[in-house]
Enzyme design. Structure first.
Site, PDB file in Angstrom:
ATOM      1  N   GLY A  71       0.827  -1.203   0.000  1.00  0.00           N
ATOM      2  CA  GLY A  71       0.000   0.000   0.000  1.00  0.00           C
ATOM      3  C   GLY A  71       0.861   1.254   0.000  1.00  0.00           C
ATOM      4  O   GLY A  71       0.352   2.365   0.047  1.00  0.00           O
TER       5      GLY A  71
ATOM      6  N   ASP B  88       4.907   5.268  -2.730  1.00  0.00           N
ATOM      7  CA  ASP B  88       6.257   5.519  -3.240  1.00  0.00           C
ATOM      8  C   ASP B  88       6.852   4.236  -3.820  1.00  0.00           C
ATOM      9  O   ASP B  88       7.461   4.231  -4.889  1.00  0.00           O
ATOM     10  CB  ASP B  88       7.178   6.033  -2.121  1.00  0.00           C
ATOM     11  CG  ASP B  88       6.779   7.423  -1.628  1.00  0.00           C
ATOM     12  OD1 ASP B  88       6.370   8.248  -2.473  1.00  0.00           O
ATOM     13  OD2 ASP B  88       6.869   7.678  -0.426  1.00  0.00           O
ATOM     14  N   LYS B  89       6.664   3.151  -3.099  1.00  0.00           N
ATOM     15  CA  LYS B  89       7.214   1.867  -3.530  1.00  0.00           C
ATOM     16  C   LYS B  89       6.507   1.380  -4.797  1.00  0.00           C
ATOM     17  O   LYS B  89       7.152   0.866  -5.714  1.00  0.00           O
ATOM     18  CB  LYS B  89       7.029   0.846  -2.406  1.00  0.00           C
ATOM     19  CG  LYS B  89       8.029  -0.290  -2.439  1.00  0.00           C
ATOM     20  CD  LYS B  89       7.617  -1.413  -1.516  1.00  0.00           C
ATOM     21  CE  LYS B  89       8.237  -1.315  -0.168  1.00  0.00           C
ATOM     22  NZ  LYS B  89       8.098  -2.577   0.602  1.00  0.00           N
TER      23      LYS B  89
ATOM     24  N   ASP C  90      10.417  -7.263   0.776  1.00  0.00           N
ATOM     25  CA  ASP C  90      10.774  -6.712   2.070  1.00  0.00           C
ATOM     26  C   ASP C  90      12.224  -6.277   1.971  1.00  0.00           C
ATOM     27  O   ASP C  90      13.044  -6.962   1.340  1.00  0.00           O
ATOM     28  CB  ASP C  90      10.581  -7.735   3.191  1.00  0.00           C
ATOM     29  CG  ASP C  90      10.542  -7.060   4.562  1.00  0.00           C
ATOM     30  OD1 ASP C  90      10.066  -5.909   4.648  1.00  0.00           O
ATOM     31  OD2 ASP C  90      10.990  -7.670   5.548  1.00  0.00           O
TER      32      ASP C  90
ATOM     33  N   GLY D 148      12.486   6.540   2.836  1.00  0.00           N
ATOM     34  CA  GLY D 148      13.263   5.641   3.675  1.00  0.00           C
ATOM     35  C   GLY D 148      14.545   6.279   4.186  1.00  0.00           C
ATOM     36  O   GLY D 148      14.561   7.398   4.690  1.00  0.00           O
TER      37      GLY D 148
END
Length: 194
Positions: free
Chosen positions: A8, A11-12, A68, A150
């Site tokens: 969700g 950005d990713k 991840d 990040g």
């Protein structure tokens, strides 16, 4: 192939769509799933990426990917590692995580670190496949750059004069841990189509 990305994080999602190019990447929102989140309590990146991919696969029953990522800092015995996303608190801002990291390193000379991404792909049969990417570098002494994602503003990749925070998305995708994992995945997809 329809591919669903179990994230969700906007950005990713943007980053992954850019990397995968012609692949039609869907997100949980495309299936009317709001605020898709999975408790990331596995002891490693592989376990967490699998948990996210499997949770979404069980709902949508379509090929699903999840990743991840962790930042592993030598002087901190590999921390924040699997807890990188929630290093400063349970729901920290990017800046809070960076500030905690800089504080933990303030008296350390060794600033070597690496990012690692583990990508889990669950195919239409429910079988899981894994792809990895790593980017080595050092942690800077302060935040540098405008790209606020990040730990990018405090990470200087090896052989680079710019932090990830100073690069644009295309530059980051060319060298990043996530970009490398997804490139491995792209090669796998091409192999399937041959």
């Amino acid at each position: 192939m329809d591919l669903v990305f179990a994230s969700g994080n906007k950005d990713k999602v943007k980053q992954v769509k850019l990397i995968l190019g012609e692949v039609d990447v869907k997100t949980p929102e495309d299936f009317k799933i709001k605020n898709f989140e999975v408790k990331e309590d596995a002891p490693d990146l592989k376990g967490n990426s699998y948990k996210k991919a499997k949770a979404l696969f069980d709902i949508v029953n379509k090929p699903t990917i999840a990743d991840d990522t962790g930042l592993f800092v030598e002087a901190l015995n590999g921390d924040p590692g699997v807890y990188s996303h929630r290093y400063a608190s349970e729901k920290p801002t990017y800046k809070e995580n960076r500030e905690k990291l800089l504080y933990e390193l303030k008296n350390k000379d060794n600033r070597n670190a690496y990012f690692e991404t583990c990508l889990c792909f669950i195919d239409e049969t429910g079988k899981d496949h894994y792809f990895y990417g790593r980017l080595s570098g050092v942690i800077t002494k302060s935040e540098i750059g405008d790209y606020d994602f990040g730990y990018d503003q405090v990470f200087l990749p090896e052989d680079s004069s710019k932090t990830l925070g100073e690069m644009d998305k295309e530059e980051i995708n060319e060298i990043s841990h996530r970009g490398r994992a997804f490139e491995e995945f792209k090669k796998y997809l091409v192999g399937l189509e041959l």
